[in-house]
Enzyme design. Structure first.
Site, PDB file in Angstrom:
ATOM      1  N   HIS A 149      38.111 -40.494   8.993  1.00 21.33           N
ATOM      2  CA  HIS A 149      39.121 -39.582   9.539  1.00 21.33           C
ATOM      3  C   HIS A 149      40.485 -40.273   9.625  1.00 21.33           C
ATOM      4  CE1 HIS A 149      40.680 -36.437  12.349  1.00 21.33           C
ATOM      5  NE2 HIS A 149      41.325 -37.472  12.876  1.00 21.33           N
ATOM      6  N   GLU A 150      40.496 -41.508  10.113  1.00 23.46           N
ATOM      7  CA  GLU A 150      41.761 -42.234  10.257  1.00 23.46           C
ATOM      8  C   GLU A 150      42.357 -42.593   8.893  1.00 23.46           C
ATOM      9  OE1 GLU A 150      43.226 -42.293  13.024  1.00 23.46           O
ATOM     10  OE2 GLU A 150      41.507 -41.544  14.144  1.00 23.46           O
ATOM     11  N   HIS A 153      44.150 -39.692   7.485  1.00 18.00           N
ATOM     12  CA  HIS A 153      45.516 -39.540   8.018  1.00 18.00           C
ATOM     13  C   HIS A 153      46.507 -40.349   7.170  1.00 18.00           C
ATOM     14  CE1 HIS A 153      45.354 -37.070  11.570  1.00 18.00           C
ATOM     15  NE2 HIS A 153      44.392 -37.789  12.131  1.00 18.00           N
ATOM     16  N   GLU A 224      44.976 -32.439  12.324  1.00 23.09           N
ATOM     17  CA  GLU A 224      43.644 -32.971  12.625  1.00 23.09           C
ATOM     18  C   GLU A 224      42.573 -32.275  11.796  1.00 23.09           C
ATOM     19  OE1 GLU A 224      42.654 -35.648  14.472  1.00 23.09           O
ATOM     20  OE2 GLU A 224      44.821 -35.975  14.438  1.00 23.09           O
TER      21      GLU A 224
END
Length: 292
Positions: A149-150, A153, A224
């Site tokens: 997930h990071e 980003h 997100e």
């Protein structure tokens, strides 16, 4: 996992306030003439300062995060523990899969909170940091989902996009703050007007910056969902959903413990996403991801 947003906004407010004080003391960017405010000059002045502030905040974001969170960056070429090697390998594997050419810095910061964040001025100058609490509370599959997930980003360029949005917000903050300060200075004696204007500019700018952050928070919540989908592409949908469910279980457990500790005060530990939330409700994130 709001560290990325919090430190960017905090840095932005501090940078804008510093620039404002310097410009006010030096008399640069004069937009007031004998007829009052020159709105064209003020708008240009606001845009220059607004975008300068946001880009300075972006350039400082990785350094600020490491200093304020005391992130211990792991040297991928130096001695590492088994857990550190595992985290570095995860980040590098996900980064290569996402098409990132220069591997992000990887760090761990000591905190009981279950958290992780990614920051940095560009894809090739980024940082992925995880808390010691996350490593203790989550299993390997959940950790992999969080890291994916990071990295998503970073691959999505969210910090740069947010910087451009923050530049627009800053422009309006500076523009409106100076109009409000000019109006406030008209209600005092002429000899006091410059002092009142100087103080009012700083106060209104901080207040409007906080209000403007609602726009940034809304953008953060929107991004997100994209990072969840990117994380699912990198680590697999099951691991991404598992990571969100693990975070949800941890959050419920912490809230239950807090409710027990403060039950006599009748304070509810139930919280939902609000205008000041940087992340959407976990149930909604899980629902959207499972429907993907």
């Amino acid at each position: 996992m709001a560290k990325r947003i919090f430190y960017f906004l905090l840095t932005n407010i501090l940078v804008l306030t510093t620039i404002t004080i310097i410009f006010s003391l030096t008399g640069a960017g004069n937009y007031i003439d004998e007829n009052g405010i020159d709105f064209g000059a003020l708008l240009i002045f606001s845009a220059i300062i607004g975008f300068s502030g946001s880009f300075i905040s972006l350039l400082m974001s990785r350094w600020m995060a490491k200093k304020m969170m005391n992130v211990q960056v792991i040297d991928p070429n130096g001695p590492m523990s088994t857990q550190e090697r595992q985290i570095v390998e995860m980040v590098h594997r996900m980064s290569r899969a996402a098409g990132i050419t220069k591997m992000p810095e990887v760090g761990i910061y000591h905190s009981p909170e279950v958290n992780a964040f990614a920051t940095g001025p560009s894809k090739n100058r980024s940082l992925v940091a995880v808390s010691s609490g996350l490593l203790q509370e989550m299993d390997d599959a959940a950790i992999e989902g969080v890291i994916a997930h990071e990295v998503a980003h970073i691959a999505n360029g969210d910090m740069v996009t947010m910087t451009l949005l923050q530049g627009v917000v800053n422009t309006f903050v500076i523009f409106l703050a100076r109009i409000a300060a000019f109006i406030a200075s008209r209600f005092v004696k002429e000899e006091m007007a410059p002092i009142v204007h100087f103080i009012a500019v700083i106060v209104f700018q901080i207040v409007f910056s906080i209000l403007g952050s609602l726009v940034v928070f809304a953008f953060s919540r929107y991004r997100e969902y994209h990072a969840d989908r990117g994380g699912a592409d990198l680590a697999g949908k099951d691991k991404m959903v598992h990571a969100l469910r693990s975070l949800q279980a941890y959050t419920h457990r912490i809230r239950d413990e807090q409710d027990s500790a403060i039950a006599t005060f009748k304070i509810s530990g139930k919280r939902k996403s609000s205008l000041f939330s940087t992340h959407p409700d976990l149930n909604e994130r899980i629902r959207r991801l499972e429907a993907k």
